[in-house]
Motif scaffolding. Structure first.
Motif, PDB file in Angstrom:
ATOM      1  N   HIS A   1       0.835  -1.203   0.000  1.00  0.00           N
ATOM      2  CA  HIS A   1       0.000   0.000   0.000  1.00  0.00           C
ATOM      3  C   HIS A   1       0.874   1.260   0.000  1.00  0.00           C
ATOM      4  O   HIS A   1       0.615   2.203  -0.753  1.00  0.00           O
ATOM      5  CB  HIS A   1      -0.932  -0.007   1.208  1.00  0.00           C
TER       6      HIS A   1
ATOM      7  N   PRO B   1      -6.065  -3.635   2.009  1.00  0.00           N
ATOM      8  CA  PRO B   1      -5.336  -2.943   0.924  1.00  0.00           C
ATOM      9  C   PRO B   1      -5.448  -3.656  -0.417  1.00  0.00           C
ATOM     10  O   PRO B   1      -5.560  -3.015  -1.463  1.00  0.00           O
ATOM     11  CB  PRO B   1      -3.884  -2.938   1.405  1.00  0.00           C
TER      12      PRO B   1
ATOM     13  N   HIS C   1      -6.851  -2.025  -3.752  1.00  0.00           N
ATOM     14  CA  HIS C   1      -6.045  -1.963  -4.974  1.00  0.00           C
ATOM     15  C   HIS C   1      -6.785  -2.583  -6.151  1.00  0.00           C
ATOM     16  O   HIS C   1      -6.705  -2.076  -7.272  1.00  0.00           O
ATOM     17  CB  HIS C   1      -4.704  -2.661  -4.769  1.00  0.00           C
TER      18      HIS C   1
END
Length: 182
Positions: free
Chosen positions: A100, A170, A174
């Motif tokens: 991240h 994360p 994403h």
């Protein structure tokens, strides 16, 4: 096979200077935590084998057996196993945090972040393994801690479950970001 593969990977990453970077240091620590976990499992199994194949046959033997150093060693191996399991999950969390950070921050101060990652990966499990050990000693100090009282078990499983949830977030973010770009 996986143990030797992990050892080989750590050796290669340690020896080749071109592979020295924060990302690979994180990978190496994750691999080392898995190596230590494997060693802890092997030690625990050897201790169980020794303990349960040499059981005493009379009452005097049982009295000394339950107070033996072997029982202490067995509990210590259980504590170390739980610590390294925690380290595995928190190094996976560090991997997610690093990904991240890599994708969404402009400036990386590698050395400062690596120290923080080391604290998260190796230090955080101590924050729940020590209280778990104290609780097991006070409320469930029987044999080699093979059985678990539900609330004591959550002293360990709670933080690990939370780290898994936080680690997944994360990646989910994403993926949504990548789908949005496409």
């Amino acid at each position: 096979l996986s143990f030797s593969s992990l050892c080989l990977a750590v050796l290669i990453m340690s020896l080749l200077r071109k592979l020295h970077c924060t990302r690979n240091y994180i990978h190496m620590n994750l691999f080392v935590s898995f190596i230590f976990r494997a060693i802890a499992v092997i030690i625990k199994e050897v201790i169980f084998q020794v303990m349960y194949t040499n059981l005493p046959r009379d009452e005097i033997g049982w009295n000394s057996y339950t107070k033996s150093t072997m029982l202490f060693v067995c509990k210590a191996s259980k504590v170390s196993l739980e610590y390294f399991v925690g380290c595995n999950y928190f190094w996976l969390l560090v991997e997610a945090i690093f990904l991240h950070t890599l994708l969404f921050t402009a400036v990386l101060t590698r050395k400062r972040l690596l120290k923080k990652y080391m604290i998260i990966g190796w230090g955080t499990p101590l924050l729940f393994v020590i209280p778990w050990t104290v609780a097991k000693t006070l409320y469930e100090n029987k044999s080699c801690w093979l059985h678990n009282i539900r609330w004591i078990w959550w002293i360990i499983r709670g933080p690990i479950t939370l780290s898994v949830i936080v680690s997944i977030m994360p990646y989910e973010f994403h993926l949504k970001w990548l789908v949005f770009l496409l």
